[in-house]
Enzyme design. Structure first.
Site, PDB file in Angstrom:
ATOM      1  N   TYR A 123       0.797  -1.224   0.000  1.00 26.10           N
ATOM      2  CA  TYR A 123       0.000   0.000   0.000  1.00 26.10           C
ATOM      3  C   TYR A 123       0.834   1.279   0.000  1.00 26.10           C
ATOM      4  CZ  TYR A 123      -3.928  -3.137   1.033  1.00 26.10           C
ATOM      5  OH  TYR A 123      -4.873  -4.126   0.987  1.00 26.10           O
ATOM      6  N   LYS A 169       4.594 -14.493   2.588  1.00 24.57           N
ATOM      7  CA  LYS A 169       4.557 -15.300   1.365  1.00 24.57           C
ATOM      8  C   LYS A 169       5.975 -15.396   0.824  1.00 24.57           C
ATOM      9  CE  LYS A 169       2.138 -17.446  -1.872  1.00 24.57           C
ATOM     10  NZ  LYS A 169       1.332 -18.670  -1.629  1.00 24.57           N
ATOM     11  N   ASP A 201      -1.642 -17.916   2.486  1.00 23.63           N
ATOM     12  CA  ASP A 201      -2.785 -18.713   2.001  1.00 23.63           C
ATOM     13  C   ASP A 201      -3.153 -19.790   3.021  1.00 23.63           C
ATOM     14  OD1 ASP A 201      -0.281 -19.700   1.406  1.00 23.63           O
ATOM     15  OD2 ASP A 201      -0.746 -20.326  -0.634  1.00 23.63           O
ATOM     16  N   ASP A 225      -4.793  -6.802   5.965  1.00 21.53           N
ATOM     17  CA  ASP A 225      -6.065  -6.218   5.555  1.00 21.53           C
ATOM     18  C   ASP A 225      -7.064  -7.341   5.253  1.00 21.53           C
ATOM     19  OD1 ASP A 225      -8.000  -4.482   4.706  1.00 21.53           O
ATOM     20  OD2 ASP A 225      -7.021  -3.950   2.818  1.00 21.53           O
ATOM     21  N   ASP A 229     -10.307  -8.849   7.815  1.00 25.12           N
ATOM     22  CA  ASP A 229     -11.721  -8.833   7.413  1.00 25.12           C
ATOM     23  C   ASP A 229     -12.302 -10.249   7.446  1.00 25.12           C
ATOM     24  OD1 ASP A 229     -11.589  -6.108   7.026  1.00 25.12           O
ATOM     25  OD2 ASP A 229     -12.670  -6.151   5.133  1.00 25.12           O
TER      26      ASP A 229
END
Ligand code: NAI
Ligand code: MG
Length: 331
Positions: A123, A169, A201, A225, A229
């Site tokens: 970001y 990752k 993942d 993020d 959620d």
């Protein structure tokens, strides 16, 4: 102790009113000073983030914030006040406890905290055209990883959490996520906390299939993020999800939901996320017992069947709040 209260727009003022009354019920020595931010602030003062609000934030260790509405029509002068604050005060860690509070609420038995890097990663917002496509810059720095991991370790110690998992990752992003993973082990090993790491993942799946294996998760911006959620949805949804944005000088506490214009002014909003954010603020300010009282009363209220509509109940914001304050009075 003085703190800032920023109700904002939409359901922000409704849920913050509940949280303020909860704070008042457990503590007489918190001085709460209200400040403006958002669309309503712009209407009243011409600014989305009035200078007075920024000055107040410079003077206080913590702020409780509701939510703001983004301008509906395009305003070229608009800069998100939240992003401005995050930058100005270097609020580098986003902390989201994700806990199921009652067996009827949410889908899995999760009790975890996600600590997310808040300033870089995917970001950075730096993108450029190249050839027939667009290149996005993704940034991972030693400094940001260190302070993030240190913040997560501090949280483990302060809250007596036993296990810290680094989510990344690095099998694909070998250098950048590899750096994060390396720094994680350098800082976190030998601190008396069980440490491990997991690919993002796999972590997304583990939240559903092995929720009890997860305790504190420390992760980069994009992963945090998405996982937070997911975790909020698994534990009852937006109405139950508190958060903190932590810097070294200021911490901003807020429900993760937005201003919910679709239900604003209807006395429907669930104030639990705001109340739990207030509890996080009290804990941050060293008032552990008071924080625990607010949280225990939420659990008790839910166990007594008190529910707003989003949680399958019938109570309005005000009715829930009154009943909650009654429970709080007996704890
Ligand atoms: P939202 O979180 O406001 O609402 C999403 C859905 O969840 C809506 O159906 C809403 O009614 C429901 N909901 C949210 N909080 C609830 C609560 N406490 N109780 C019961 N139901 C609740 O997200 P949305 O609709 O995408 O955004 C609305 C506005 O909020 C936009 O202007 C957006 O920019 C802003 N926003 C602000 C944030 C902040 O201030 N931190 C964060 C996210 C969005
Ligand atoms: Mg989000």
């Amino acid at each position: 102790m003085r703190v800032a209260i920023i109700p904002g727009d939409g359901i922000g003022p409704e849920v913050i009113s509940s949280a303020v009354r909860a704070i008042e019920a457990v503590s007489a020595d918190i001085e709460m000073e209200e400040a403006l931010m958002g669309l309503d602030a712009h209407r009243r003062t011409g600014s989305y983030l009035p200078e007075r609000t920024v000055e107040l934030l410079r003077d206080v260790p913590a702020a409780l914030f509701g939510a703001i509405t983004s301008p509906l029509s395009y305003d070229p002068t608009y800069r998100s006040p939240l992003l401005q604050i995050r930058k100005e005060f270097d609020l580098y860690a986003n902390i989201r406890p994700v806990k199921r509070l009652h067996p009827d609420i949410g889908l899995v038995d999760l009790d975890a905290v996600i600590v997310r890097e808040n300033t870089e990663g995917m970001y950075t917002g730096i993108e450029r055209d190249e050839g027939d496509g667009v290149i996005t810059e993704r940034k991972v720095t030693t400094r940001a990883c260190r302070r993030l991991v240190d913040r997560a370790l501090r949280l483990c110690r302060e809250e007596g959490r036993r296990k810290l998992t680094c989510v990344h990752k690095s099998n694909v992003l070998r250098r950048s996520d590899g750096l994060f993973r390396k720094i994680f082990y350098e800082r976190a090993e030998g601190q008396g906390i069980e440490v491990s790491d997991m690919l993002v993942d796999a972590a997304a799946a583990a939240l559903i299939t092995k929720p009890r294996d997860l305790d504190v998760i420390v992760t980069l911006n994009l992963y945090g993020d998405i996982l937070s959620d997911e975790a909020a949805a698994l534990t009852g949804g937006l109405g139950f999800a508190p958060s903190a944005n932590m810097g070294d000088d200021l911490a901003l506490f807020e429900p993760t939901h937005g201003s919910a214009p679709d239900i604003a002014g209807k006395n429907i909003a669930n104030p639990v996320a705001a109340i739990l954010s207030a509890a996080m603020m009290l804990r941050h300010l060293g008032m552990k017992d008071k924080a625990l009282r607010l949280e225990t009363a939420v659990k008790d209220a839910l166990a007594n069947g008190l529910r707003t509509r989003d949680a399958g109940g019938r109570l309005g914001t005000e009715e829930f709040t009154r009943a909650y304050l009654e429970v709080l009075g007996t704890t």
